[in-house]
Design an enzyme around this catalytic site. Structure first.
Site, short mmCIF file in Angstrom:
data_model
loop_
_atom_site.label_atom_id
_atom_site.label_comp_id
_atom_site.label_asym_id
_atom_site.label_seq_id
_atom_site.Cartn_x
_atom_site.Cartn_y
_atom_site.Cartn_z
N HIS A 148 0.85 -1.18 0.00
CA HIS A 148 0.00 0.00 0.00
C HIS A 148 0.89 1.24 0.00
O HIS A 148 1.93 1.26 0.66
CB HIS A 148 -0.93 -0.02 1.21
CG HIS A 148 -1.88 -1.17 1.17
ND1 HIS A 148 -3.02 -1.16 0.40
CD2 HIS A 148 -1.83 -2.37 1.77
CE1 HIS A 148 -3.65 -2.31 0.55
NE2 HIS A 148 -2.94 -3.07 1.37
N ARG A 203 23.51 -17.95 9.38
CA ARG A 203 24.73 -18.67 8.96
C ARG A 203 24.50 -19.31 7.61
O ARG A 203 23.36 -19.59 7.21
CB ARG A 203 25.13 -19.72 9.97
CG ARG A 203 24.18 -20.89 10.10
CD ARG A 203 24.74 -21.94 11.06
NE ARG A 203 23.80 -23.01 11.28
CZ ARG A 203 23.67 -24.08 10.51
NH1 ARG A 203 24.42 -24.22 9.44
NH2 ARG A 203 22.77 -25.02 10.78
N LYS A 236 17.14 -11.87 9.45
CA LYS A 236 18.56 -11.59 9.21
C LYS A 236 19.29 -12.90 8.94
O LYS A 236 18.90 -13.96 9.44
CB LYS A 236 19.18 -10.91 10.42
CG LYS A 236 18.60 -9.54 10.67
CD LYS A 236 19.23 -8.86 11.84
CE LYS A 236 18.59 -7.50 11.97
NZ LYS A 236 18.75 -6.87 13.20
#
Length: 186
Positions: free
Chosen positions: A114, A182, A179
């Site tokens: 949006h 590894r 995030k």
């Protein structure tokens, strides 16, 4: 250009367009029918409904109900796909899911975006960004993938993650926002 063409292209479009409403309603009806059926006794009917709803999906897929989507025809799924309970795919523009992919329960794939400007939002305008999920991925429970994201092949996305940025091939990533944790060595 029609509102459908604008929508699929990722341009601003009007989701209240009559053609789009009709297409969404059809998909919602099919999802409702699918979600009423049990996988052990209604396997053929479930398969036929999925084939109608997801014409761009491989035959070798399993989606545990309930399952919800906006249109269905913007979802491309490779072979050997498995989705657990409560999969939601808002497929305003293309969603491409590779082969050998697994989704845990409550996974949400969200292409709509949006506008930040309230004047455009108040005009009921939106746009979308495609999502790509590579081969051999596992998205654990309660993962949300936001429009415009590409998850590379061989990735694992940890439970409860919100994926807002691209994830390279062969990574374990988790968190909100998601995030890189590894690299996965194969």
């Amino acid at each position: 250009m029609t509102e459908l063409e604008k929508m699929i292209n990722g341009d601003l479009y009007d989701p209240t367009d009559e053609e789009l409403k009709k297409l969404r309603l059809n998909a919602h009806h099919i999802c409702a029918e699918y979600n009423k059926l049990f996988e052990d006794s209604d396997e053929i009917v479930r398969y036929e409904l999925l084939e109608e709803l997801l014409p761009n999906a491989d035959e070798d897929i399993f989606i545990q109900g309930p399952f919800y989507c906006d249109y269905g025809f913007n979802i491309y799924v490779g072979k050997n796909f498995y989705a657990n309970f409560n999969l939601t795919i808002l497929d305003v523009c293309p969603v491409k899911i590779g082969e050998n992919v697994m989704f845990g329960p409550n996974v949400s794939i969200m292409t709509p975006v949006h506008p930040m400007e309230f004047k455009l939002r108040n005009q009921i305008k939106e746009y979308a960004k495609p999502i790509i999920i590579g081969d051999n991925c596992w998205l654990a429970a309660n993962v949300t993938v936001i429009g415009g994201v590409k998850i590379g092949s061989g990735c694992v996305i940890g439970a409860g993650s919100v994926v807002t940025r691209d994830i390279p091939n062969n990574y374990f990533a988790a968190g909100n926002p998601c995030k890189l944790i590894r690299e996965i060595k194969n």
